[in-house]
Scaffold this motif. Sequence first.
Motif, PDB file in Angstrom:
ATOM      1  N   CYS A 226       0.820  -1.225   0.000  1.00  7.49           N
ATOM      2  CA  CYS A 226       0.000   0.000   0.000  1.00  7.49           C
ATOM      3  C   CYS A 226       0.850   1.269   0.000  1.00  7.49           C
ATOM      4  O   CYS A 226       0.297   2.363   0.094  1.00  7.49           O
ATOM      5  CB  CYS A 226      -0.894   0.048   1.232  1.00  7.49           C
ATOM      6  SG  CYS A 226      -2.109  -1.252   1.307  1.00  7.49           S
TER       7      CYS A 226
ATOM      8  N   LEU B 252     -13.398  -4.598  12.610  1.00  6.56           N
ATOM      9  CA  LEU B 252     -12.674  -5.616  11.857  1.00  6.56           C
ATOM     10  C   LEU B 252     -13.319  -6.987  12.066  1.00  6.56           C
ATOM     11  O   LEU B 252     -13.923  -7.257  13.100  1.00  6.56           O
ATOM     12  CB  LEU B 252     -11.218  -5.670  12.313  1.00  6.56           C
ATOM     13  CG  LEU B 252     -10.420  -4.378  12.191  1.00  6.56           C
ATOM     14  CD1 LEU B 252      -8.949  -4.639  12.501  1.00  6.56           C
ATOM     15  CD2 LEU B 252     -10.565  -3.768  10.804  1.00  6.56           C
ATOM     16  N   ASN B 253     -13.166  -7.862  11.065  1.00 11.54           N
ATOM     17  CA  ASN B 253     -13.673  -9.224  11.236  1.00 11.54           C
ATOM     18  C   ASN B 253     -12.628 -10.095  11.942  1.00 11.54           C
ATOM     19  O   ASN B 253     -11.492  -9.665  12.171  1.00 11.54           O
ATOM     20  CB  ASN B 253     -14.109  -9.821   9.894  1.00 11.54           C
ATOM     21  CG  ASN B 253     -12.932 -10.018   8.944  1.00 11.54           C
ATOM     22  OD1 ASN B 253     -11.821 -10.329   9.377  1.00 11.54           O
ATOM     23  ND2 ASN B 253     -13.175  -9.824   7.663  1.00 11.54           N
TER      24      ASN B 253
ATOM     25  N   GLU C 226      -9.185 -10.470  10.417  1.00 12.72           N
ATOM     26  CA  GLU C 226      -8.419  -9.225  10.434  1.00 12.72           C
ATOM     27  C   GLU C 226      -7.917  -8.914  11.831  1.00 12.72           C
ATOM     28  O   GLU C 226      -6.791  -8.439  12.022  1.00 12.72           O
ATOM     29  CB  GLU C 226      -9.295  -8.070   9.923  1.00 12.72           C
ATOM     30  CG  GLU C 226      -9.598  -8.161   8.438  1.00 12.72           C
ATOM     31  CD  GLU C 226     -10.707  -7.210   8.002  1.00 12.72           C
ATOM     32  OE1 GLU C 226     -10.782  -6.918   6.808  1.00 12.72           O
ATOM     33  OE2 GLU C 226     -11.508  -6.780   8.854  1.00 12.72           O
TER      34      GLU C 226
ATOM     35  N   HIS D  65      -0.322   4.145  -1.941  1.00 10.93           N
ATOM     36  CA  HIS D  65      -1.773   4.397  -1.984  1.00 10.93           C
ATOM     37  C   HIS D  65      -2.138   5.565  -1.081  1.00 10.93           C
ATOM     38  O   HIS D  65      -1.526   5.786  -0.043  1.00 10.93           O
ATOM     39  CB  HIS D  65      -2.539   3.173  -1.488  1.00 10.93           C
ATOM     40  CG  HIS D  65      -2.456   2.016  -2.419  1.00 10.93           C
ATOM     41  ND1 HIS D  65      -3.159   0.862  -2.237  1.00 10.93           N
ATOM     42  CD2 HIS D  65      -1.745   1.834  -3.559  1.00 10.93           C
ATOM     43  CE1 HIS D  65      -2.888   0.009  -3.211  1.00 10.93           C
ATOM     44  NE2 HIS D  65      -2.023   0.584  -4.014  1.00 10.93           N
TER      45      HIS D  65
ATOM     46  N   ARG E 211      -7.944   4.672  -0.468  1.00  5.54           N
ATOM     47  CA  ARG E 211      -7.986   3.462  -1.283  1.00  5.54           C
ATOM     48  C   ARG E 211      -7.661   2.205  -0.482  1.00  5.54           C
ATOM     49  O   ARG E 211      -7.624   1.108  -1.021  1.00  5.54           O
ATOM     50  CB  ARG E 211      -6.986   3.588  -2.446  1.00  5.54           C
ATOM     51  CG  ARG E 211      -7.459   4.549  -3.535  1.00  5.54           C
ATOM     52  CD  ARG E 211      -6.586   4.440  -4.762  1.00  5.54           C
ATOM     53  NE  ARG E 211      -6.367   3.053  -5.149  1.00  5.54           N
ATOM     54  CZ  ARG E 211      -5.267   2.627  -5.764  1.00  5.54           C
ATOM     55  NH1 ARG E 211      -4.296   3.471  -6.039  1.00  5.54           N
ATOM     56  NH2 ARG E 211      -5.151   1.369  -6.102  1.00  5.54           N
ATOM     57  N   MET E 212      -7.405   2.376   0.801  1.00 10.79           N
ATOM     58  CA  MET E 212      -7.045   1.217   1.610  1.00 10.79           C
ATOM     59  C   MET E 212      -8.271   0.711   2.364  1.00 10.79           C
ATOM     60  O   MET E 212      -9.196   1.470   2.648  1.00 10.79           O
ATOM     61  CB  MET E 212      -5.931   1.605   2.601  1.00 10.79           C
ATOM     62  CG  MET E 212      -4.653   2.054   1.877  1.00 10.79           C
ATOM     63  SD  MET E 212      -3.503   2.944   2.942  1.00 10.79           S
ATOM     64  CE  MET E 212      -3.008   1.654   4.069  1.00 10.79           C
ATOM     65  N   THR E 213      -8.260  -0.585   2.696  1.00 12.30           N
ATOM     66  CA  THR E 213      -9.367  -1.131   3.493  1.00 12.30           C
ATOM     67  C   THR E 213      -9.219  -0.651   4.927  1.00 12.30           C
ATOM     68  O   THR E 213      -8.158  -0.154   5.327  1.00 12.30           O
ATOM     69  CB  THR E 213      -9.342  -2.668   3.494  1.00 12.30           C
ATOM     70  OG1 THR E 213      -8.150  -3.083   4.179  1.00 12.30           O
ATOM     71  CG2 THR E 213      -9.331  -3.228   2.086  1.00 12.30           C
ATOM     72  N   LEU E 214     -10.290  -0.830   5.705  1.00  9.70           N
ATOM     73  CA  LEU E 214     -10.238  -0.398   7.100  1.00  9.70           C
ATOM     74  C   LEU E 214      -9.102  -1.105   7.836  1.00  9.70           C
ATOM     75  O   LEU E 214      -8.343  -0.480   8.589  1.00  9.70           O
ATOM     76  CB  LEU E 214     -11.579  -0.669   7.793  1.00  9.70           C
ATOM     77  CG  LEU E 214     -11.621  -0.233   9.260  1.00  9.70           C
ATOM     78  CD1 LEU E 214     -11.442   1.275   9.379  1.00  9.70           C
ATOM     79  CD2 LEU E 214     -12.928  -0.670   9.912  1.00  9.70           C
ATOM     80  N   ALA E 215      -8.973  -2.410   7.580  1.00 17.28           N
ATOM     81  CA  ALA E 215      -7.924  -3.162   8.272  1.00 17.28           C
ATOM     82  C   ALA E 215      -6.546  -2.611   7.909  1.00 17.28           C
ATOM     83  O   ALA E 215      -5.658  -2.495   8.757  1.00 17.28           O
ATOM     84  CB  ALA E 215      -8.022  -4.641   7.915  1.00 17.28           C
ATOM     85  N   GLU E 216      -6.377  -2.263   6.633  1.00 19.22           N
ATOM     86  CA  GLU E 216      -5.088  -1.701   6.215  1.00 19.22           C
ATOM     87  C   GLU E 216      -4.840  -0.347   6.864  1.00 19.22           C
ATOM     88  O   GLU E 216      -3.709  -0.014   7.260  1.00 19.22           O
ATOM     89  CB  GLU E 216      -5.050  -1.573   4.686  1.00 19.22           C
ATOM     90  CG  GLU E 216      -4.855  -2.915   3.988  1.00 19.22           C
ATOM     91  CD  GLU E 216      -5.157  -2.848   2.496  1.00 19.22           C
ATOM     92  OE1 GLU E 216      -4.819  -3.813   1.796  1.00 19.22           O
ATOM     93  OE2 GLU E 216      -5.735  -1.849   2.023  1.00 19.22           O
ATOM     94  N   ARG E 217      -5.919   0.441   6.992  1.00 17.00           N
ATOM     95  CA  ARG E 217      -5.745   1.749   7.619  1.00 17.00           C
ATOM     96  C   ARG E 217      -5.430   1.619   9.110  1.00 17.00           C
ATOM     97  O   ARG E 217      -4.689   2.416   9.664  1.00 17.00           O
ATOM     98  CB  ARG E 217      -6.994   2.612   7.399  1.00 17.00           C
ATOM     99  CG  ARG E 217      -6.926   3.362   6.070  1.00 17.00           C
ATOM    100  CD  ARG E 217      -8.145   4.207   5.844  1.00 17.00           C
ATOM    101  NE  ARG E 217      -9.262   3.392   5.395  1.00 17.00           N
ATOM    102  CZ  ARG E 217     -10.525   3.778   5.422  1.00 17.00           C
ATOM    103  NH1 ARG E 217     -10.840   4.957   5.893  1.00 17.00           N
ATOM    104  NH2 ARG E 217     -11.467   2.984   4.966  1.00 17.00           N
TER     105      ARG E 217
END
Lengths: 251, 288, 312
Positions: free
Chosen positions: A133, A171-172, A175, A136, A140-146
């Motif tokens: 990422c 998060l699930n 994650e 990025h 553009r990142m998923t919540l988990a990535e953020r």
Amino acid sequence: MTAALLDVRHVSRRFGGLKAIDDVSFRLNEGEIVGMIGSNGAGKTTLVNLVTGHLRPSQGEISFRGQRITGRKPHELASRGLMRTFQVVQPFNALTALDNVAAAAMFAGGARSLSGAREQADAALSSLGIGHCRDHLPIRMTLAERKRLELARAWVAKPKLLFLDEVNAGLNTGEIEGVLGMIRKIAAEGVAIVIIEHLMKVVKGLCPQLIVLHRGQLLASGPTDEVARNPSVIEAYLGTRGAAAMLGEVR
Amino acid sequence: MQLAQVILNGLLLGGLYAAMAAGFSLVWGVLNIINIAQGSAVVLGSYVAYFAWRYAGLNPLLAVALAGPLLFGAGWVLQRFLIQRVIAAPVLITLVFTFGMDLILNNTMISLFTADYRKIEGVFPTVPLHFGALTLPVDRLLAAAAGIGVAFGLHFYLHRSRLGRAIVAVRMDRQTAELMGVRVEIIYATTFGLGLAMAGVAGCLLAAIFPTSPLNSAYYLHIAFVACVLGGLGSVLGAVAGGLLLGVVESLGALFVGAEYGTTVAAVVLLLMLFTRPQGLLGRAGYE
Amino acid sequence: MTSRGRLAIAIAVIGGLACAGLPLILAGEPYLMRLVTMFSLLLVLAASWNIVGGFTGYPSFATGAFFGLGAYVAAILQAKGVDWRLALVAAGLAGGILAAPVGYGVLRLRGHYFAVASLMLGTILKELTTGWSDLTGGGMGLTIAGAGGDPEVLASFALRVSLALAVLTVLLGAAIKWSRLGFGLDCIRMNETAAAGIGVDAQRLKTYAFILSSIPSAVAGAVYAGWIGYIDPTDVYDVMWSVKPIVAVLLGGVGTILGPVVGAAIFVALEEIVWRNVLSFSAGGLGVLIVLLLLVLPAGVLPSLVSRKTRS
């Protein structure tokens, strides 16, 4: 007794007539991992805000690494090694992931140059599993990535103590497992960590020590199993269905 | 005794300021917009009163019934079709936008009416009332009473009427109000209309006492802003309190510092307020 | 070489050539010289506003206050026989010295509160200047003695000084944007809370930006005073000196390095073409331009203005 890393003594905070935090005291040692739990409105985030300088206590004293820090500003505490993440992720939206982290390396981590800061940032991103990422924008990142981005930002600041405010919210399960792995990685470097959580399930595997807040007061603190068996903790939580279930998982 | 007279003068002035600030505060609180054109709208209201007096002999206090609806309509249309399109933009954009509207309105008034000062005369008795050693000019008393009266009227309208309560609901929580079926754009237009109507009313009251000119508009804007922040944002009663306080501060400032430093004195009081009690006298902290 | 380095060198070279060449090319063309001087002064104000309004995201309306202050400091000093070069330096210093405490205080406010507080600074200075008539001539204004010479020499001189100042201000903007300070200002603009959380001393950096922005504005006022030869409070503290630079930057691109250059050029061209014909409606014409600009290009004009105001 050795000097504690963090020493919170009789801290209170009022908002108008409401006592959001009422005479709370606790100590943390270097490298310790502590869970802080409590229902909504128990005052967890307020307490983090007080310790990290985003709010001023109405009463009480806070010391960090042997120095009084009551009323110090957040940026100063960040530079001294007291970092936090936010419940709602707070990225710099027009900066790439790399520069989000590089900014932290520069201002809190003491990197001398932008290129040096970016090198550290790059390493942190890779090490937390979001190297892909790096260029990025946060949007553009998923919540988990953020969430991991926030961890990376805190990490490159080389903290002594890190507050993670509901880092798993939203998060699930998969994650969450990933993020917990990252937290262990950071803790392994000797960083003391306070994990603010709703879910007992999350803290019990990770935190040997527990702090329980209830209506602004410190209800209990100590080793996790002991605290979970504490009658007043159970009583306080029995009122809410979710909390009862949550404690059940520990007992 | 002189001090009592000065404070009384300040309160009379403050009654007018209250009317000026009430509409400004309402718009700021509900739409999160500072309407830079508010000062020029006040001047427009003054012109309505002036020409109604000049050509129809209308009492400026009665011209309120003319200027109010007129500016309400203008404000409704402006908000619905122009300002609505930038309403979600950053503060800088909405500020510059209403600044542009102000430039247009003000320059149009200068072109049409010139910058000359025009004064309504011979409507009110010139002999003041006396209470002991205190002097009360009739025109000022009536205008101040009307100003406070209209501001209270707005307050009760907001809290008693169906539309008024919808406005308050939008101010408190726009999204929930939207879910409850409130049409936010219409509420915004109505609110902006009310804001300009209040400006028009204040203009009529001012015209009863002071000479009218487009050159006054910047000063009126400043009054509205300071009174609004002193009293607390978004609360009509706060604007009344702020207006009265500002009137007294200005009168005392004129006595002790000099009338030519009116803005400076008010600004110093304002900054002190902002740093010590940002929510104002009666308001709550919140909107930026 | 990096693209940044190339841009900086290009600005310096083109700017240097303009400073050296334009006065020669435009000699004997008083109208064009006036136009380019106006452009340069507007560019100085636009580029310096951009440091606070663009880089930092604080909607300042204080540009005119520093412009007026610089004009008066320089005019008063020159009236007392101080050399013009020294007067320009003193004007810049005065701007910076005023900006330090004012910025430190006012930058605690945000959004509308900051905007209006910054707007009031000009009104206050105007009142104080008018009131302190022993020194400033009050509402009667001041005539700058040094401007009594040959008008053509003066025009050429004003052109060169204002061009040079404009180039320096654009370079200052680039230097800030690419520095550690600029990185910090970026963070502050995007999310001040998060910036504090990663160790950015927002209060300090914002104040630096405010000071650095005020200095060129004040020097521009000083150049203006020397060029026009006569100043009064309503002229140099006119709120237009605060608004025009903002509109110019909105036209050219907020927070960019060359935005002020492009914007100031478009603005001066529009002002000349359109408003020369309707002089009595020039302020209204600017109003029409603003409204149209923001309606037609609501997003296009602010690509880098990220800080959206929060609406609950």
